[in-house]
Design a protein around this motif. Structure first.
Motif, PDB file in Angstrom:
ATOM      1  N   LYS A   1       0.774  -1.137   0.024  1.00  0.00           N
ATOM      2  CA  LYS A   1       0.135  -0.126   0.106  1.00  0.00           C
ATOM      3  C   LYS A   1       0.927   1.249  -0.064  1.00  0.00           C
ATOM      4  O   LYS A   1       0.619   2.110  -0.664  1.00  0.00           O
ATOM      5  N   SER A   2       2.003   1.115   0.663  1.00  0.00           N
ATOM      6  CA  SER A   2       2.737   2.322   0.898  1.00  0.00           C
ATOM      7  C   SER A   2       3.466   2.605  -0.440  1.00  0.00           C
ATOM      8  O   SER A   2       3.542   3.819  -1.038  1.00  0.00           O
ATOM      9  N   LEU A   3       3.990   1.539  -1.225  1.00  0.00           N
ATOM     10  CA  LEU A   3       4.674   1.451  -2.528  1.00  0.00           C
ATOM     11  C   LEU A   3       3.646   1.834  -3.449  1.00  0.00           C
ATOM     12  O   LEU A   3       3.934   2.964  -4.145  1.00  0.00           O
ATOM     13  N   LYS A   4       2.332   1.635  -3.434  1.00  0.00           N
ATOM     14  CA  LYS A   4       1.458   2.369  -4.346  1.00  0.00           C
ATOM     15  C   LYS A   4       0.975   3.710  -4.191  1.00  0.00           C
ATOM     16  O   LYS A   4       0.876   4.386  -5.056  1.00  0.00           O
ATOM     17  N   GLU A   5       1.229   4.082  -2.999  1.00  0.00           N
ATOM     18  CA  GLU A   5       0.931   5.546  -2.459  1.00  0.00           C
ATOM     19  C   GLU A   5       2.063   6.107  -3.046  1.00  0.00           C
ATOM     20  O   GLU A   5       1.941   7.591  -3.573  1.00  0.00           O
ATOM     21  N   ARG A   6       3.315   5.734  -2.621  1.00  0.00           N
ATOM     22  CA  ARG A   6       4.271   6.535  -3.291  1.00  0.00           C
ATOM     23  C   ARG A   6       4.658   6.742  -4.789  1.00  0.00           C
ATOM     24  O   ARG A   6       5.077   7.595  -5.548  1.00  0.00           O
ATOM     25  N   TRP A   7       3.918   5.658  -5.551  1.00  0.00           N
ATOM     26  CA  TRP A   7       4.100   5.555  -7.044  1.00  0.00           C
ATOM     27  C   TRP A   7       3.285   6.628  -7.734  1.00  0.00           C
ATOM     28  O   TRP A   7       3.451   7.237  -8.680  1.00  0.00           O
ATOM     29  N   LYS A   8       2.120   6.876  -7.132  1.00  0.00           N
ATOM     30  CA  LYS A   8       1.145   7.905  -7.335  1.00  0.00           C
ATOM     31  C   LYS A   8       1.337   9.425  -6.954  1.00  0.00           C
ATOM     32  O   LYS A   8       0.631  10.055  -7.451  1.00  0.00           O
ATOM     33  N   ALA A   9       2.324   9.476  -5.804  1.00  0.00           N
ATOM     34  CA  ALA A   9       2.254  10.776  -5.326  1.00  0.00           C
ATOM     35  C   ALA A   9       3.034  11.577  -6.282  1.00  0.00           C
ATOM     36  O   ALA A   9       3.585  11.008  -7.381  1.00  0.00           O
ATOM     37  N   THR A  10       3.037  12.949  -6.237  1.00  0.00           N
ATOM     38  CA  THR A  10       3.736  13.933  -7.029  1.00  0.00           C
ATOM     39  C   THR A  10       5.257  13.667  -6.734  1.00  0.00           C
ATOM     40  O   THR A  10       5.740  13.514  -5.593  1.00  0.00           O
ATOM     41  N   THR A  11       5.975  13.664  -7.985  1.00  0.00           N
ATOM     42  CA  THR A  11       7.457  13.428  -7.830  1.00  0.00           C
ATOM     43  C   THR A  11       7.991  14.884  -7.811  1.00  0.00           C
ATOM     44  O   THR A  11       7.839  15.771  -8.465  1.00  0.00           O
ATOM     45  N   PRO A  12       8.958  15.294  -7.040  1.00  0.00           N
ATOM     46  CA  PRO A  12       9.612  16.430  -6.893  1.00  0.00           C
ATOM     47  C   PRO A  12      10.405  16.817  -8.153  1.00  0.00           C
ATOM     48  O   PRO A  12      10.985  15.683  -8.974  1.00  0.00           O
TER      49      PRO A  12
ATOM     50  N   PRO B   1      24.306  -4.034 -21.024  1.00  0.00           N
ATOM     51  CA  PRO B   1      23.170  -4.333 -19.976  1.00  0.00           C
ATOM     52  C   PRO B   1      23.346  -3.280 -18.642  1.00  0.00           C
ATOM     53  O   PRO B   1      22.180  -2.946 -17.946  1.00  0.00           O
ATOM     54  N   TYR B   2      24.429  -2.610 -18.591  1.00  0.00           N
ATOM     55  CA  TYR B   2      24.504  -1.630 -17.503  1.00  0.00           C
ATOM     56  C   TYR B   2      23.874  -0.247 -18.072  1.00  0.00           C
ATOM     57  O   TYR B   2      23.281   0.534 -17.346  1.00  0.00           O
ATOM     58  N   LEU B   3      24.107  -0.231 -19.358  1.00  0.00           N
ATOM     59  CA  LEU B   3      23.557   1.237 -20.008  1.00  0.00           C
ATOM     60  C   LEU B   3      21.925   1.317 -19.944  1.00  0.00           C
ATOM     61  O   LEU B   3      21.097   2.202 -19.831  1.00  0.00           O
ATOM     62  N   ILE B   4      21.426  -0.097 -19.864  1.00  0.00           N
ATOM     63  CA  ILE B   4      19.955  -0.130 -19.857  1.00  0.00           C
ATOM     64  C   ILE B   4      19.421  -0.187 -18.380  1.00  0.00           C
ATOM     65  O   ILE B   4      18.582   0.375 -17.804  1.00  0.00           O
ATOM     66  N   GLY B   5      20.072  -1.236 -17.518  1.00  0.00           N
ATOM     67  CA  GLY B   5      19.602  -1.500 -16.253  1.00  0.00           C
ATOM     68  C   GLY B   5      19.917  -0.301 -15.323  1.00  0.00           C
ATOM     69  O   GLY B   5      18.948   0.118 -14.407  1.00  0.00           O
ATOM     70  N   ILE B   6      21.063   0.225 -15.123  1.00  0.00           N
ATOM     71  CA  ILE B   6      21.241   1.390 -14.107  1.00  0.00           C
ATOM     72  C   ILE B   6      20.390   2.727 -14.414  1.00  0.00           C
ATOM     73  O   ILE B   6      19.825   2.789 -13.406  1.00  0.00           O
ATOM     74  N   PRO B   7      20.133   3.101 -15.536  1.00  0.00           N
ATOM     75  CA  PRO B   7      19.441   4.284 -15.638  1.00  0.00           C
ATOM     76  C   PRO B   7      17.722   3.930 -15.193  1.00  0.00           C
ATOM     77  O   PRO B   7      17.130   4.808 -14.701  1.00  0.00           O
ATOM     78  N   ALA B   8      17.489   2.578 -15.746  1.00  0.00           N
ATOM     79  CA  ALA B   8      15.977   2.197 -15.312  1.00  0.00           C
ATOM     80  C   ALA B   8      15.820   2.227 -13.797  1.00  0.00           C
ATOM     81  O   ALA B   8      14.947   2.441 -13.105  1.00  0.00           O
ATOM     82  N   GLY B   9      16.858   1.599 -12.904  1.00  0.00           N
ATOM     83  CA  GLY B   9      16.726   1.473 -11.641  1.00  0.00           C
ATOM     84  C   GLY B   9      16.888   2.786 -11.006  1.00  0.00           C
ATOM     85  O   GLY B   9      16.036   3.382 -10.161  1.00  0.00           O
ATOM     86  N   MET B  10      17.710   3.850 -11.589  1.00  0.00           N
ATOM     87  CA  MET B  10      17.585   4.978 -11.184  1.00  0.00           C
ATOM     88  C   MET B  10      16.085   5.928 -11.361  1.00  0.00           C
ATOM     89  O   MET B  10      15.717   6.590 -10.273  1.00  0.00           O
ATOM     90  N   ALA B  11      15.604   5.675 -12.508  1.00  0.00           N
ATOM     91  CA  ALA B  11      14.311   6.259 -12.661  1.00  0.00           C
ATOM     92  C   ALA B  11      13.295   5.515 -11.614  1.00  0.00           C
ATOM     93  O   ALA B  11      12.282   6.336 -11.242  1.00  0.00           O
ATOM     94  N   ALA B  12      13.295   4.062 -11.396  1.00  0.00           N
ATOM     95  CA  ALA B  12      12.417   3.724 -10.555  1.00  0.00           C
ATOM     96  C   ALA B  12      12.502   4.252  -9.141  1.00  0.00           C
ATOM     97  O   ALA B  12      11.329   4.447  -8.455  1.00  0.00           O
ATOM     98  N   VAL B  13      13.669   4.246  -8.670  1.00  0.00           N
ATOM     99  CA  VAL B  13      14.048   4.878  -7.256  1.00  0.00           C
ATOM    100  C   VAL B  13      13.481   6.184  -7.299  1.00  0.00           C
ATOM    101  O   VAL B  13      12.566   6.628  -6.231  1.00  0.00           O
ATOM    102  N   ALA B  14      13.821   6.919  -8.263  1.00  0.00           N
ATOM    103  CA  ALA B  14      13.464   8.525  -8.207  1.00  0.00           C
ATOM    104  C   ALA B  14      11.956   8.626  -8.367  1.00  0.00           C
ATOM    105  O   ALA B  14      11.254   9.659  -7.690  1.00  0.00           O
ATOM    106  N   LYS B  15      11.022   7.697  -8.960  1.00  0.00           N
ATOM    107  CA  LYS B  15       9.575   7.750  -8.968  1.00  0.00           C
ATOM    108  C   LYS B  15       9.105   7.457  -7.758  1.00  0.00           C
ATOM    109  O   LYS B  15       7.996   8.167  -7.550  1.00  0.00           O
ATOM    110  N   LEU B  16       9.920   6.918  -6.785  1.00  0.00           N
ATOM    111  CA  LEU B  16       9.034   6.450  -5.612  1.00  0.00           C
ATOM    112  C   LEU B  16       9.317   7.616  -4.350  1.00  0.00           C
ATOM    113  O   LEU B  16       9.102   7.375  -3.315  1.00  0.00           O
TER     114      LEU B  16
END
Length: 74
Positions: free
Chosen positions: A5-16, A56-71
């Motif tokens: 529930k917390s993860l879902k709430e963070r995903w839908k929240a406004t990102t700075p 693989p790093y050029l795809i994976g690392i930025p994808a991880g960064m975007a996911a964490v930033a989105k949260l």
């Protein structure tokens, strides 16, 4: 269940703004790497070994960064 529930709430929240920029830049970075890779494969080019090593790093690392930033949330 509470974590989900917390993860879902963070995903839908406004990102700075700062983290929106991280998402934007990392998406561009991954997109360019993907476009280069697809062009090499479509053109039947022989990929250099260094490209195979870092791709693989050029795809994976930025994808991880975007996911964490989105949260992040304001």
């Amino acid at each position: 269940m509470k974590r989900l529930k917390s993860l879902k709430e963070r995903w839908k929240a406004t990102t700075p703004f700062f983290f929106k920029r991280i998402i934007y830049v990392s998406s561009i970075f991954s997109g360019v790497a993907l476009a280069i890779h697809v062009a090499l494969v479509a053109g039947n080019a022989v990929e250099p070994q260094w490209w195979q090593d870092i791709y693989p790093y050029l795809i994976g690392i930025p994808a991880g960064m975007a996911a964490v930033a989105k949260l992040t949330k304001e």
